[in-house]
Design a protein around this motif. Structure first.
Motif, PDB file in Angstrom:
ATOM      1  N   GLY A   1      36.557  82.461  97.147  1.00 29.93           N
ATOM      2  CA  GLY A   1      36.152  83.810  97.511  1.00 29.93           C
ATOM      3  C   GLY A   1      37.043  84.412  98.577  1.00 29.93           C
ATOM      4  N   CYS A   2      36.568  84.383  99.809  1.00 25.37           N
ATOM      5  CA  CYS A   2      37.260  85.098 100.885  1.00 25.37           C
ATOM      6  C   CYS A   2      38.578  84.443 101.279  1.00 25.37           C
ATOM      7  CB  CYS A   2      36.332  85.240 102.075  1.00 25.37           C
ATOM      8  SG  CYS A   2      34.870  86.246 101.709  1.00 25.37           S
ATOM      9  N   VAL A   3      38.694  83.130 101.126  1.00 27.90           N
ATOM     10  CA  VAL A   3      39.978  82.476 101.397  1.00 27.90           C
ATOM     11  C   VAL A   3      41.018  82.940 100.390  1.00 27.90           C
ATOM     12  CG1 VAL A   3      41.186  80.250 101.337  1.00 27.90           C
ATOM     13  CG2 VAL A   3      39.033  80.466 102.587  1.00 27.90           C
ATOM     14  N   ARG A   4      40.656  82.892  99.119  1.00 28.83           N
ATOM     15  CA  ARG A   4      41.596  83.323  98.077  1.00 28.83           C
ATOM     16  C   ARG A   4      42.002  84.788  98.261  1.00 28.83           C
ATOM     17  NH1 ARG A   4      42.806  81.814  92.561  1.00 28.83           N
ATOM     18  NH2 ARG A   4      43.775  83.603  91.560  1.00 28.83           N
ATOM     19  N   ALA A   5      41.028  85.654  98.481  1.00 28.61           N
ATOM     20  CA  ALA A   5      41.327  87.074  98.638  1.00 28.61           C
ATOM     21  C   ALA A   5      42.210  87.326  99.849  1.00 28.61           C
ATOM     22  CB  ALA A   5      40.024  87.864  98.759  1.00 28.61           C
ATOM     23  N   SER A   6      41.948  86.630 100.936  1.00 34.55           N
ATOM     24  CA  SER A   6      42.722  86.833 102.159  1.00 34.55           C
ATOM     25  C   SER A   6      44.139  86.296 102.021  1.00 34.55           C
ATOM     26  CB  SER A   6      42.015  86.169 103.345  1.00 34.55           C
ATOM     27  OG  SER A   6      40.735  86.749 103.554  1.00 34.55           O
TER      28      SER A   6
ATOM     29  N   THR B   1      42.469  79.087 106.632  1.00 34.08           N
ATOM     30  CA  THR B   1      41.411  78.084 106.603  1.00 34.08           C
ATOM     31  C   THR B   1      40.088  78.795 106.391  1.00 34.08           C
ATOM     32  OG1 THR B   1      40.783  78.167 108.952  1.00 34.08           O
ATOM     33  CG2 THR B   1      42.729  76.875 108.393  1.00 34.08           C
ATOM     34  N   GLY B   2      39.027  78.015 106.079  1.00 36.37           N
ATOM     35  CA  GLY B   2      37.694  78.584 106.089  1.00 36.37           C
ATOM     36  C   GLY B   2      36.979  78.577 104.760  1.00 36.37           C
ATOM     37  N   LEU B   3      36.121  79.592 104.573  1.00 34.91           N
ATOM     38  CA  LEU B   3      35.124  79.570 103.510  1.00 34.91           C
ATOM     39  C   LEU B   3      35.009  80.937 102.846  1.00 34.91           C
ATOM     40  CD1 LEU B   3      32.484  77.755 105.741  1.00 34.91           C
ATOM     41  CD2 LEU B   3      34.126  76.692 104.177  1.00 34.91           C
ATOM     42  N   THR B   4      34.868  80.949 101.522  1.00 34.57           N
ATOM     43  CA  THR B   4      35.038  79.804 100.642  1.00 34.57           C
ATOM     44  C   THR B   4      36.372  79.929  99.916  1.00 34.57           C
ATOM     45  OG1 THR B   4      33.901  80.916  98.809  1.00 34.57           O
ATOM     46  CG2 THR B   4      32.561  79.520 100.260  1.00 34.57           C
ATOM     47  N   THR B   5      36.839  78.796  99.371  1.00 33.26           N
ATOM     48  CA  THR B   5      38.159  78.762  98.750  1.00 33.26           C
ATOM     49  C   THR B   5      38.289  79.783  97.631  1.00 33.26           C
ATOM     50  OG1 THR B   5      38.076  76.377  99.162  1.00 33.26           O
ATOM     51  CG2 THR B   5      39.897  77.203  97.822  1.00 33.26           C
TER      52      THR B   5
ATOM     53  N   ASP C   1      42.585  70.936 103.167  1.00 31.55           N
ATOM     54  CA  ASP C   1      41.515  70.152 103.799  1.00 31.55           C
ATOM     55  C   ASP C   1      40.599  71.016 104.661  1.00 31.55           C
ATOM     56  OD1 ASP C   1      43.055  67.121 103.760  1.00 31.55           O
ATOM     57  OD2 ASP C   1      44.309  68.904 103.876  1.00 31.55           O
ATOM     58  N   ALA C   2      41.101  72.171 105.080  1.00 31.69           N
ATOM     59  CA  ALA C   2      40.358  73.038 105.992  1.00 31.69           C
ATOM     60  C   ALA C   2      39.709  74.217 105.273  1.00 31.69           C
ATOM     61  CB  ALA C   2      41.285  73.532 107.097  1.00 31.69           C
ATOM     62  N   CYS C   3      39.577  74.121 103.952  1.00 29.23           N
ATOM     63  CA  CYS C   3      38.861  75.109 103.151  1.00 29.23           C
ATOM     64  C   CYS C   3      37.786  74.387 102.335  1.00 29.23           C
ATOM     65  CB  CYS C   3      39.812  75.842 102.199  1.00 29.23           C
ATOM     66  SG  CYS C   3      41.138  76.735 103.011  1.00 29.23           S
ATOM     67  N   GLY C   4      36.735  75.096 101.979  1.00 26.37           N
ATOM     68  CA  GLY C   4      35.669  74.469 101.205  1.00 26.37           C
ATOM     69  C   GLY C   4      34.974  75.473 100.314  1.00 26.37           C
ATOM     70  N   ASP C   5      34.166  74.928  99.377  1.00 24.26           N
ATOM     71  CA  ASP C   5      33.496  75.789  98.394  1.00 24.26           C
ATOM     72  C   ASP C   5      32.185  75.139  97.971  1.00 24.26           C
ATOM     73  OD1 ASP C   5      33.081  77.807  96.323  1.00 24.26           O
ATOM     74  OD2 ASP C   5      35.245  78.087  96.406  1.00 24.26           O
ATOM     75  N   ARG C   6      31.460  75.840  97.098  1.00 24.64           N
ATOM     76  CA  ARG C   6      30.165  75.359  96.628  1.00 24.64           C
ATOM     77  C   ARG C   6      30.308  74.114  95.757  1.00 24.64           C
ATOM     78  NH1 ARG C   6      26.330  79.243  97.409  1.00 24.64           N
ATOM     79  NH2 ARG C   6      24.902  78.294  95.907  1.00 24.64           N
ATOM     80  N   ASP C   7      31.462  73.953  95.114  1.00 24.83           N
ATOM     81  CA  ASP C   7      31.673  72.853  94.192  1.00 24.83           C
ATOM     82  C   ASP C   7      33.148  72.462  94.243  1.00 24.83           C
ATOM     83  OD1 ASP C   7      32.432  71.750  91.367  1.00 24.83           O
ATOM     84  OD2 ASP C   7      30.232  71.695  91.381  1.00 24.83           O
ATOM     85  N   PRO C   8      33.465  71.170  94.227  1.00 28.03           N
ATOM     86  CA  PRO C   8      34.873  70.764  94.303  1.00 28.03           C
ATOM     87  C   PRO C   8      35.715  71.281  93.153  1.00 28.03           C
ATOM     88  CG  PRO C   8      33.444  68.873  93.843  1.00 28.03           C
ATOM     89  CD  PRO C   8      32.560  70.004  94.255  1.00 28.03           C
TER      90      PRO C   8
END
Length: 211
Positions: free
Chosen positions: A149-154, A143-147, A170-177
């Motif tokens: 960036g760090c979510v994808r890498a992790s 989960t977390g921020l951002t989808t 639903d528990a991840c987000g980013d600058r733009d949908p």
């Protein structure tokens, strides 16, 4: 997006990893920088933060580990290297800047693991993999921020370290949908299972330790 997802499946992508026996919730960089007006990292992620808080609460009830990450740099140090050169906005994570602080909710509870990192992945240059192994974890609900960036890498590194990554959309987000949706689609095709909040909550309910 649905056409692209179908194309991936037809060409041998999008297999399922599934839930293992011992999940943990991995909360990536949910901090003030993404919710404070005027911050260079401000993003429309309020719904994702609420969903993350809901998932964290369920994990604690279930007795599943919760691990938080945060970015931290010592002022004037070379920590972060070329990543900081590429993204100057990361200066908000220098020690002493309140934008790097955790939120009131979700926030680490006493005794929960907090991983301080300098790069995008929660695994790169940290002890996270060893900690998860000691805890007996085989699945990470990411989960977390951002989808993008760090979510994808992790999530990608979780797979490469032998943990099943389940990214909770639903528990991840980013600058733009558009960034959010495109990266979820690609993660689901190649590196992780992307699931919704209800599925994640149900998985934690099934994993509840017997009293």
């Amino acid at each position: 997006m649905s056409d692209l997802a179908d194309d991936y499946r037809r060409h041998g992508f999008s297999g399922r990893l599934g839930m293992g026996e011992r999940p943990a919730v991995l909360v990536i960089d949910v901090c003030a920088a993404y919710l404070t007006d005027g911050s260079p990292l401000r993003a429309p992620v309020e719904a994702a933060v609420r969903a993350t808080a809901t998932l964290v609460a369920r994990a604690r009830t279930a007795g599943s580990p919760v691990v938080f990450t945060r970015v931290g740099y010592r002022p004037g140090s070379a920590e972060g290297g070329l990543f900081r050169r590429k993204v100057p906005a990361l200066s908000v994570f220098e020690e002493g800047n309140p934008l790097g602080d955790f939120l009131a909710e979700p926030a680490p509870a006493p005794g929960e693991v907090v991983v301080v990192k300098q790069y995008a992945s929660a695994f790169h240059g940290t002890s996270l993999a060893a900690t998860l192994t000691v805890l007996g974890v085989d699945t990470v609900l990411v989960t977390g921020l951002t989808t993008s960036g760090c979510v994808r890498a992790s999530a990608t590194d979780a797979l490469q370290h032998g943990f099943r990554p389940l990214v909770v959309a639903d528990a991840c987000g980013d600058r733009d949908p558009r960034l959010h949706e495109a990266n979820l689609l690609d993660l689901d095709a190649k590196y992780a299972d992307v699931i919704d909040l209800d599925a994640a909550l149900a998985a934690l309910r099934r994993a509840t330790r017997p009293s």
